[in-house]
Enzyme design. Structure first.
Site, PDB file in Angstrom:
ATOM      1  N   THR A  40       0.821  -1.215   0.000  1.00  0.00           N
ATOM      2  CA  THR A  40       0.000   0.000   0.000  1.00  0.00           C
ATOM      3  C   THR A  40       0.855   1.265   0.000  1.00  0.00           C
ATOM      4  OG1 THR A  40      -1.795  -1.133   1.108  1.00  0.00           O
ATOM      5  CG2 THR A  40      -1.782   1.239   1.312  1.00  0.00           C
ATOM      6  N   TYR A  53      -7.840   1.123  -4.269  1.00  0.00           N
ATOM      7  CA  TYR A  53      -6.530   1.522  -4.782  1.00  0.00           C
ATOM      8  C   TYR A  53      -5.778   0.296  -5.268  1.00  0.00           C
ATOM      9  CZ  TYR A  53      -4.649  -0.303  -0.422  1.00  0.00           C
ATOM     10  OH  TYR A  53      -4.315  -1.124   0.608  1.00  0.00           O
ATOM     11  N   THR A 119       1.460  -4.655   4.100  1.00  0.00           N
ATOM     12  CA  THR A 119       1.296  -4.988   5.516  1.00  0.00           C
ATOM     13  C   THR A 119       0.754  -6.407   5.764  1.00  0.00           C
ATOM     14  OG1 THR A 119      -0.899  -3.981   5.512  1.00  0.00           O
ATOM     15  CG2 THR A 119       0.943  -2.576   6.181  1.00  0.00           C
ATOM     16  N   ASP A 120       0.119  -7.009   4.734  1.00  0.00           N
ATOM     17  CA  ASP A 120      -0.564  -8.291   4.973  1.00  0.00           C
ATOM     18  C   ASP A 120       0.364  -9.403   5.459  1.00  0.00           C
ATOM     19  OD1 ASP A 120      -2.818  -6.995   4.185  1.00  0.00           O
ATOM     20  OD2 ASP A 120      -3.152  -8.131   2.348  1.00  0.00           O
ATOM     21  N   LYS A 192      -0.124  -8.159  12.596  1.00  0.00           N
ATOM     22  CA  LYS A 192      -1.157  -7.264  12.063  1.00  0.00           C
ATOM     23  C   LYS A 192      -2.471  -7.624  12.740  1.00  0.00           C
ATOM     24  CE  LYS A 192      -3.148  -5.372   7.847  1.00  0.00           C
ATOM     25  NZ  LYS A 192      -3.208  -5.303   6.376  1.00  0.00           N
ATOM     26  N   GLU A 313      -2.821 -30.212  27.064  1.00  0.00           N
ATOM     27  CA  GLU A 313      -3.891 -31.210  26.895  1.00  0.00           C
ATOM     28  C   GLU A 313      -3.454 -32.326  25.957  1.00  0.00           C
ATOM     29  OE1 GLU A 313      -8.099 -30.028  26.419  1.00  0.00           O
ATOM     30  OE2 GLU A 313      -7.383 -27.969  26.678  1.00  0.00           O
TER      31      GLU A 313
HETATM   32  N1  GLU Z   1      -2.723  -6.452   0.431  1.00  0.00           N
HETATM   33  C1  GLU Z   1      -1.706  -5.507   0.154  1.00  0.00           C
HETATM   34  C2  GLU Z   1      -0.341  -5.904   0.679  1.00  0.00           C
HETATM   35  O1  GLU Z   1      -0.213  -6.486   1.710  1.00  0.00           O
HETATM   36  C3  GLU Z   1      -2.032  -4.141   0.627  1.00  0.00           C
HETATM   37  C4  GLU Z   1      -2.118  -4.028   2.132  1.00  0.00           C
HETATM   38  C5  GLU Z   1      -1.107  -3.096   2.685  1.00  0.00           C
HETATM   39  O2  GLU Z   1       0.017  -2.970   2.207  1.00  0.00           O
HETATM   40  O3  GLU Z   1      -1.448  -2.442   3.687  1.00  0.00           O
HETATM   41  O4  GLU Z   1       0.608  -5.573   0.034  1.00  0.00           O
END
Ligand code: GLU
Length: 356
Positions: A40, A53, A119-120, A192, A313
């Site tokens: 992103t 986007y 971020t994923d 995340k 367990e």
């Molecule tokens: N799904 C995309 C990725 O992980 C966009 C999410 C992001 O970067 O925040 O690159």
């Protein structure tokens, strides 16, 4: 007389040369490499307010151009590694990132490396690098939740902070860090936690290791886990990793995916179990059969925090399983892939899950 003059001239010339070299060294900024991978932070939308986007759209030059303040604190060098959404991150890209970072950090004038990343899957890349970068120099991953074209885009500030963190002497030896929204999080515990919020990254078990304030890192603790130079893993000659799959537990889960994974020839399974890494009876039986066949089985938890403990367990010692301790399933997979480059012994794997 002439001899004396030429000697004093020579002396002044040497003094001048030494002082200019000294001054240049004093004013020379530390070199920081920015390795861009997409996400992103490199995304563009049709307008500053649109929710839709395209991640991984702009290149590293534009990313750097958006933060002219960087030149005040560092000599930045950009490299485009890939330009993808991080859901498309692969083990091969991880390995080429580790190889390139280790090469860069050997250069004496380099202070450290910043990686821009979607971020994923950022926490997985951070943890992989935490175990495979062979240097005390800082490596910081950053990204953004809003695309570069958005109103109040968070990318430029995150990028500035990441570089500022790398050039600070106190960042040395902290292992690989993830820095977003003014918080510095250690790779072993960062996760995340929100699909949209700019504060999405948290350290659910231990909390942040520090904060950025006034362009400087303030560390409040260090990770107690083994990392970087203290890691036993060496990927310098590898071009792929053993295949490990994650299978999730839930009410009514059975052995279907476990048997499919075994049939597909996986080397390891991380079971993202319920509670303290528990599995329904049919799944447990299939996992035990997999372990019998020499497939490494690690029990982890689908819960966001807390340890998956050995022998709670489930009789791990009898079944030949390891428990992931504080690692979530996606990070347990990273460690298991690296562990399998060294051993298939479940007790040795369990030791690694305690130490990393
Ligand atoms: N799904 C995309 C990725 O992980 C966009 C999410 C992001 O970067 O925040 O690159």
């Amino acid at each position: 007389m002439i001899h004396f003059l030429s000697r004093s001239f020579l002396f002044s010339a040497i003094v001048l040369l030494l002082s200019t070299t000294f001054l240049a060294a004093q004013t020379q900024k530390p070199t920081v490499y920015i390795l861009a991978t997409g996400g992103t932070i490199a995304g563009t939308g049709s307008s500053s307010t649109a929710a839709q986007y395209k991640p991984g759209d702009i290149g590293v030059e534009l990313l750097l151009a958006a933060v002219p303040e960087l030149s005040e604190i560092a000599e930045v060098k950009g490299e485009q590694v890939v330009n993808i959404s991080s859901q498309d991150m692969t083990t091969q890209i991880w390995l080429s990132l580790a190889h390139r970072i280790n090469e860069i950090l050997l250069q004496e004038h380099v202070a450290g490396v910043v990686i821009t990343h979607g971020t994923d899957t950022q926490e997985e890349t951070a943890y992989f690098l935490n175990l495979t970068v062979k240097s005390h120099k800082p490596v910081v991953l950053t990204g953004s939740m809003r695309p570069s074209t958005a109103l109040s885009a968070d990318g430029p500030r995150n990028l500035y902070n990441a570089v500022a963190c790398v050039v600070a002497p106190e960042s040395k030896g902290q292992g690989v860090m993830l820095l977003m929204d003014d918080r510095i999080l250690s790779a072993d515990d960062v996760s995340k936690t929100h699909t949209l919020n700019v504060s999405t990254f948290q350290s659910p078990n231990y909390g942040p290791i520090g904060y950025m304030y006034d362009g400087k890192p303030i560390f409040i603790r260090s990770s107690h886990k083994r990392h970087s130079l203290h890691s036993e893993f060496d990927v310098s000659t590898l071009n792929d990793l053993p295949r490990v799959e994650i299978i999730m537990g839930y009410a009514g889960a059975n052995d279907l995916f476990i048997r499919a994974a075994v049939q597909a020839g996986v080397k390891g399974i991380v079971y993202a179990g319920v509670g303290n890494g528990n599995a329904p009876a049919a799944a447990l039986e299939a996992l035990a059969a997999a372990a019998q066949q020499g497939i490494a089985v690690v029990r982890s938890s689908r819960l966001p925090s807390g340890p998956s403990t050995q022998g709670n367990e489930v009789d791990d010692n009898r079944l030949g399983f390891a428990a992931s301790w504080m690692l979530n399933p996606q990070k347990a997979r990273v460690l298991l892939m690296l562990a399998l480059t060294k051993t298939t012994d479940y007790q040795e794997i369990q030791r690694m899950f305690w130490e990393y």
